[in-house]
Scaffold this motif. Structure first.
Motif, mmCIF file in Angstrom:
data_model
loop_
_atom_site.group_PDB
_atom_site.id
_atom_site.type_symbol
_atom_site.label_atom_id
_atom_site.label_comp_id
_atom_site.label_asym_id
_atom_site.label_seq_id
_atom_site.Cartn_x
_atom_site.Cartn_y
_atom_site.Cartn_z
ATOM 1 N N GLU A 206 8.733 25.462 -14.922
ATOM 2 C CA GLU A 206 8.260 26.266 -16.066
ATOM 3 C C GLU A 206 7.216 27.287 -15.612
ATOM 4 O OE1 GLU A 206 6.889 23.327 -18.821
ATOM 5 O OE2 GLU A 206 8.882 23.022 -19.663
ATOM 6 N N TRP B 250 9.389 19.389 -14.007
ATOM 7 C CA TRP B 250 9.652 20.489 -14.938
ATOM 8 C C TRP B 250 8.464 21.453 -15.041
ATOM 9 C CZ3 TRP B 250 14.181 21.837 -16.482
ATOM 10 C CH2 TRP B 250 15.200 20.903 -16.531
ATOM 11 N N GLY B 251 7.281 20.958 -14.867
ATOM 12 C CA GLY B 251 6.078 21.801 -14.957
ATOM 13 C C GLY B 251 6.092 22.904 -13.912
ATOM 14 N N GLY C 256 9.003 30.051 -13.742
ATOM 15 C CA GLY C 256 9.727 30.920 -14.687
ATOM 16 C C GLY C 256 8.786 31.809 -15.462
ATOM 17 N N LEU C 257 7.693 31.254 -15.933
ATOM 18 C CA LEU C 257 6.706 32.039 -16.672
ATOM 19 C C LEU C 257 6.101 33.118 -15.779
ATOM 20 C CD1 LEU C 257 5.146 32.449 -19.303
ATOM 21 C CD2 LEU C 257 3.480 30.771 -18.481
#
Length: 165
Positions: free
Chosen positions: A7, A3-4, A10-11
């Protein structure tokens, strides 16, 4: 894949899109400001040229050896000259483009030009007459003051634009 990583990706995309949006908005505003400045510069120059040409035409008509009613008509015709390049037409362009302080000064100069026209339409006025010299001096002083206001306005647009970016 964790997930990191998703994320972070996406960021990164959000930051990239946001930066592009901000850059495009700043570029668009800068281009709009540049167009506005260029439009004002063009309109200001057109008005100054129009009043100068109009003055030259009416002086030529008044002191061209014509007298009486013919002189009055010649000055009138010279004043109105080319409708597209007339002082009145270009004043109207200026009135929709310039800020109020420039419009007020331009209107004052336009009225002074009309005063010159009225003096020159008189039968007994000569180039060295006191009445013409005084009226012409007021017109030239007004024109010079207007030109300074126009220049100051254009310079202030440039300073304002540089501070905002």
């Amino acid at each position: 894949m964790g997930w990191g990583t998703l994320e972070a990706t996406g960021l990164g995309a959000i930051i990239g899109i946001g930066a592009t949006f901000i850059t495009d908005a700043a570029r668009s505003r800068r281009e709009l400001d540049q167009r506005q400045t260029e439009t004002r510069r063009t309109v200001y120059a057109r008005f100054l040229v129009a009043i100068s040409h109009t003055h030259g035409r009416i002086v030529g008509a008044a002191f061209g050896g014509i007298s009486g009613t013919d002189r009055r008509q010649a000055v009138h015709d010279a004043y109105h000259g080319d409708v597209q390049q007339s002082a009145k037409t270009t004043f109207r362009e200026l009135a929709i483009t310039a800020p109020d302080h420039v419009i007020e000064e331009a209107e004052r100069v336009y009225r002074l030009l009309q005063s010159v026209r009225n003096v020159l339409a008189k039968e007994d006025v000569r180039p060295d007459s006191e009445e013409y010299e005084q009226t012409a001096e007021q017109y030239f002083a007004g024109r010079d003051a207007l030109q300074r206001k126009m220049r100051d306005d254009l310079q202030s647009l440039g300073r304002f634009r540089r501070r905002r970016i």
